[in-house]
Scaffold this active site. Structure first.
Site, mmCIF file in Angstrom:
data_model
loop_
_atom_site.group_PDB
_atom_site.id
_atom_site.type_symbol
_atom_site.label_atom_id
_atom_site.label_comp_id
_atom_site.label_asym_id
_atom_site.label_seq_id
_atom_site.Cartn_x
_atom_site.Cartn_y
_atom_site.Cartn_z
ATOM 1 C CG ASP A 226 66.554 105.356 44.226
ATOM 2 O OD1 ASP A 226 66.459 104.343 44.236
ATOM 3 O OD2 ASP A 226 67.575 105.606 45.268
ATOM 4 C CG HIS B 135 72.160 107.986 50.650
ATOM 5 N ND1 HIS B 135 73.098 108.273 49.886
ATOM 6 C CD2 HIS B 135 71.720 106.560 50.319
ATOM 7 C CE1 HIS B 135 73.506 107.348 49.184
ATOM 8 N NE2 HIS B 135 72.960 106.099 49.367
HETATM 9 C C1 F6R Z 1 69.061 102.272 46.132
HETATM 10 C C2 F6R Z 1 68.919 103.353 47.072
HETATM 11 C C3 F6R Z 1 70.147 103.627 48.009
HETATM 12 C C4 F6R Z 1 70.903 102.593 48.389
HETATM 13 C C5 F6R Z 1 72.255 102.789 49.372
HETATM 14 C C6 F6R Z 1 72.997 101.772 49.736
HETATM 15 O O1 F6R Z 1 67.782 102.493 45.670
HETATM 16 O O2 F6R Z 1 67.829 103.635 47.380
HETATM 17 O O3 F6R Z 1 69.852 104.275 49.111
HETATM 18 O O4 F6R Z 1 69.993 101.643 49.361
HETATM 19 O O5 F6R Z 1 73.018 103.743 48.477
HETATM 20 O O6 F6R Z 1 73.529 101.059 48.667
HETATM 21 P P1 F6R Z 1 74.322 99.561 48.812
HETATM 22 O O7 F6R Z 1 73.346 98.848 49.191
HETATM 23 O O8 F6R Z 1 74.922 99.353 47.549
HETATM 24 O O9 F6R Z 1 75.426 100.007 49.908
#
Ligand code: F6R
Length: 262
Positions: A67, A138
């Site tokens: 993304d 998500h």
């Molecule tokens: C980022 C992505 C998001 C993150 C998610 C968790 O490329 O795809 O789905 O993996 O928001 O983010 P963190 O690891 O910062 O808790």
């Protein structure tokens, strides 16, 4: 779904990195699906170390990120292109021309999404896709209510995700509310999926992903349809699973079997 429960975030990163190292060593021109956020940073550090010590080479590897924020140039410090350069690409022997991040600044994002899908197919598909998970379940920026068959598209972020990610932006700085993300259908076409989660604040999302009903309210639950998913979590992220001991038992059996086959 294979669930691996480890002591802490460091072990999660090592276990996850080893899957990528093995993948690349088995197929030098592997196509990797990559993620941003806090969770994969330690895994990327492991990959950088492995590259520096000659355990793996990214020379022929290509990659597609999940993304990108809509409206940010790749040179913007909060863009995911910038993040990937800083956290991985600048430190390994990958050819940056072979690394793709959805174009957040394309004049026609709708066409750009179609092209992104076509580029993945032209490359032969993603061999292994890395995922983090949001507190709301998500994956990529596929927020709850996303179609479980969705493709790469422009997506509006929820207030929760915007608030969670505000920590990366300084006060008063413009924070995008739209993104381009691979769809859940796109992710499900990867040959293998590796999902990492650490910390108590991910425990509910992991419970819903692994044990909940398959539902658009927890987009990651769609991974139950995939035949090769590894969910790697620390004790805290596993803390709401009904029977974590069962997953630990399965993993110990798997390791014993692998040791016998060596
Ligand atoms: C980022 C992505 C998001 C993150 C998610 C968790 O490329 O795809 O789905 O993996 O928001 O983010 P963190 O690891 O910062 O808790």
């Amino acid at each position: 779904m294979k669930v691996v429960i480890l002591k802490d975030a460091a072990e999660v990163a090592q276990y996850g990195a080893q899957i990528f190292i093995d993948q690349i060593n088995a197929k030098a021109n592997s196509v990797l699906g990559l993620a941003t956020g806090s969770t994969p940073v330690a895994l990327y550090k492991e990959l950088i170390e492995a590259n520096k010590s000659g355990k793996v080479s990214f020379k022929d590897v290509s990659s597609f990120n999940l993304d990108e924020y809509l409206g940010l140039e790749g040179t913007h410090p909060q863009s995911y292109r910038y993040f990937m350069n800083e956290q991985l690409f600048d430190h390994v022997d990958i050819d940056k021309a072979n690394t793709q991040v959805p174009p957040g600044n394309d004049a026609n994002p709708i066409e750009a999404c179609k092209k992104y899908e076509a580029d993945i197919v032209a490359q032969g598909g993603i061999d292994v896709q890395l995922l983090g998970i949001g507190r709301n379940g998500h994956i990529g920026f596929n927020e709850p209510s996303s179609s479980l068959a969705s493709r790469t598209r422009v997506k509006t972020l929820t207030k929760e995700t915007i608030d969670d990610n505000a920590r990366f932006f300084s006060e008063g700085e413009y924070q995008p509310e739209l993104s381009i993300t691979m769809g859940i259908g796109t992710i499900l076409e990867s040959k293998k999926v590796v999902l990492l989660a650490t910390g108590e604040n991910k425990a509910e999302a992991i419970k819903q992903t692994v044990e909940g009903a398959i539902s658009a309210s927890c987009p990651a639950s769609a991974l139950q349809f995939h035949q090769d998913v590894v969910v790697i979590v620390d004790e805290a992220a596993a803390s709401q699973l009904d029977d974590p001991e069962f997953f630990k038992y399965i993993e110990s059996q798997n390791q014993a079997l692998l040791a016998k086959l060596k």
